[in-house]
Design a protein around this motif. Sequence first.
Motif, PDB file in Angstrom:
ATOM      1  N   LYS A 162       8.038  -3.325   7.062  1.00 29.16           N
ATOM      2  CA  LYS A 162       6.717  -3.953   7.236  1.00 29.16           C
ATOM      3  C   LYS A 162       6.869  -5.316   7.899  1.00 29.16           C
ATOM      4  O   LYS A 162       6.130  -5.657   8.820  1.00 29.16           O
ATOM      5  N   ALA A 163       7.827  -6.113   7.421  1.00 29.20           N
ATOM      6  CA  ALA A 163       8.046  -7.445   7.987  1.00 29.20           C
ATOM      7  C   ALA A 163       8.422  -7.375   9.463  1.00 29.20           C
ATOM      8  O   ALA A 163       8.071  -8.259  10.245  1.00 29.20           O
ATOM      9  N   GLU A 164       9.109  -6.305   9.856  1.00 24.69           N
ATOM     10  CA  GLU A 164       9.526  -6.129  11.253  1.00 24.69           C
ATOM     11  C   GLU A 164       8.453  -5.435  12.090  1.00 24.69           C
ATOM     12  O   GLU A 164       8.658  -5.176  13.267  1.00 24.69           O
ATOM     13  N   GLY A 165       7.317  -5.113  11.463  1.00 27.40           N
ATOM     14  CA  GLY A 165       6.221  -4.480  12.187  1.00 27.40           C
ATOM     15  C   GLY A 165       6.417  -2.997  12.452  1.00 27.40           C
ATOM     16  O   GLY A 165       5.714  -2.404  13.262  1.00 27.40           O
ATOM     17  N   LEU A 166       7.367  -2.386  11.762  1.00 28.77           N
ATOM     18  CA  LEU A 166       7.655  -0.966  11.973  1.00 28.77           C
ATOM     19  C   LEU A 166       6.715  -0.054  11.192  1.00 28.77           C
ATOM     20  O   LEU A 166       6.476   1.078  11.594  1.00 28.77           O
ATOM     21  N   ILE A 167       6.231  -0.528  10.062  1.00 28.86           N
ATOM     22  CA  ILE A 167       5.279   0.231   9.256  1.00 28.86           C
ATOM     23  C   ILE A 167       4.148  -0.711   8.834  1.00 28.86           C
ATOM     24  O   ILE A 167       4.325  -1.934   8.805  1.00 28.86           O
ATOM     25  N   SER A 168       3.004  -0.123   8.512  1.00 29.46           N
ATOM     26  CA  SER A 168       1.880  -0.966   8.107  1.00 29.46           C
ATOM     27  C   SER A 168       1.783  -1.095   6.590  1.00 29.46           C
ATOM     28  O   SER A 168       1.293  -2.107   6.089  1.00 29.46           O
ATOM     29  N   SER A 169       2.219  -0.084   5.865  1.00 31.58           N
ATOM     30  CA  SER A 169       2.175  -0.138   4.402  1.00 31.58           C
ATOM     31  C   SER A 169       3.011   0.999   3.832  1.00 31.58           C
ATOM     32  O   SER A 169       3.534   1.832   4.559  1.00 31.58           O
ATOM     33  N   TYR A 170       3.089   1.029   2.516  1.00 31.10           N
ATOM     34  CA  TYR A 170       3.825   2.082   1.827  1.00 31.10           C
ATOM     35  C   TYR A 170       3.180   2.335   0.479  1.00 31.10           C
ATOM     36  O   TYR A 170       2.263   1.631   0.065  1.00 31.10           O
ATOM     37  N   GLY A 171       3.673   3.371  -0.200  1.00 31.49           N
ATOM     38  CA  GLY A 171       3.116   3.698  -1.498  1.00 31.49           C
ATOM     39  C   GLY A 171       4.042   4.577  -2.301  1.00 31.49           C
ATOM     40  O   GLY A 171       5.199   4.795  -1.934  1.00 31.49           O
ATOM     41  N   VAL A 172       3.505   5.090  -3.396  1.00 34.50           N
ATOM     42  CA  VAL A 172       4.254   5.953  -4.304  1.00 34.50           C
ATOM     43  C   VAL A 172       3.425   7.197  -4.592  1.00 34.50           C
ATOM     44  O   VAL A 172       2.237   7.100  -4.885  1.00 34.50           O
ATOM     45  N   CYS A 173       4.063   8.339  -4.480  1.00 31.35           N
ATOM     46  CA  CYS A 173       3.486   9.624  -4.873  1.00 31.35           C
ATOM     47  C   CYS A 173       4.288  10.070  -6.081  1.00 31.35           C
ATOM     48  O   CYS A 173       5.482  10.319  -5.968  1.00 31.35           O
ATOM     49  N   SER A 174       3.640  10.107  -7.259  1.00 35.63           N
ATOM     50  CA  SER A 174       4.420  10.328  -8.464  1.00 35.63           C
ATOM     51  C   SER A 174       3.693  11.168  -9.499  1.00 35.63           C
ATOM     52  O   SER A 174       2.546  10.878  -9.840  1.00 35.63           O
ATOM     53  N   ASN A 175       4.381  12.170  -9.997  1.00 34.37           N
ATOM     54  CA  ASN A 175       3.880  12.917 -11.149  1.00 34.37           C
ATOM     55  C   ASN A 175       4.064  12.100 -12.427  1.00 34.37           C
ATOM     56  O   ASN A 175       3.338  12.274 -13.391  1.00 34.37           O
ATOM     57  N   GLY A 176       5.038  11.202 -12.431  1.00 34.40           N
ATOM     58  CA  GLY A 176       5.354  10.412 -13.617  1.00 34.40           C
ATOM     59  C   GLY A 176       4.285   9.398 -13.986  1.00 34.40           C
ATOM     60  O   GLY A 176       4.211   8.965 -15.133  1.00 34.40           O
TER      61      GLY A 176
END
Length: 125
Positions: free
Chosen positions: A52-66
């Motif tokens: 994100k800091a390098e401008g390669l992605i805009s955001s992220y997240g978690v997909c979790s059953n837990g």
Amino acid sequence: GGSQPAINLVHMAHNPEAQGAKLAGSGAPLDEIRAVVKERLTDAFIGLETGKAEGLISSYGVCSNGLSLPTSHPLHLPWMDVLVAASDAVGYVHGAETIDGTPPDDVVAGISTLQLPANLLETNG
């Protein structure tokens, strides 16, 4: 040629609670399992925050059953652990933490999404 619209993909850490499955299978205490999962999730988030800091992605997240498992379940993933891991990753990547260990106000974590299971047939995660 005209400009193409940007496609923003959210990069997801998939079922990070699985990182504690081996410990859970050996009967390790819940706090030990959760500490290992949180540490590994923080490591993953450091990579995503760097992107994100390098401008390669805009955001992220978690997909979790837990996230939806009962707190007594060994693979339960506390949502607060996810947010703390994201905050710790921001502090690591940007090298600036306040006295209480939180990132400064002008740095915002790139986490944008928590995906929970939605399955009428699976009611326990």
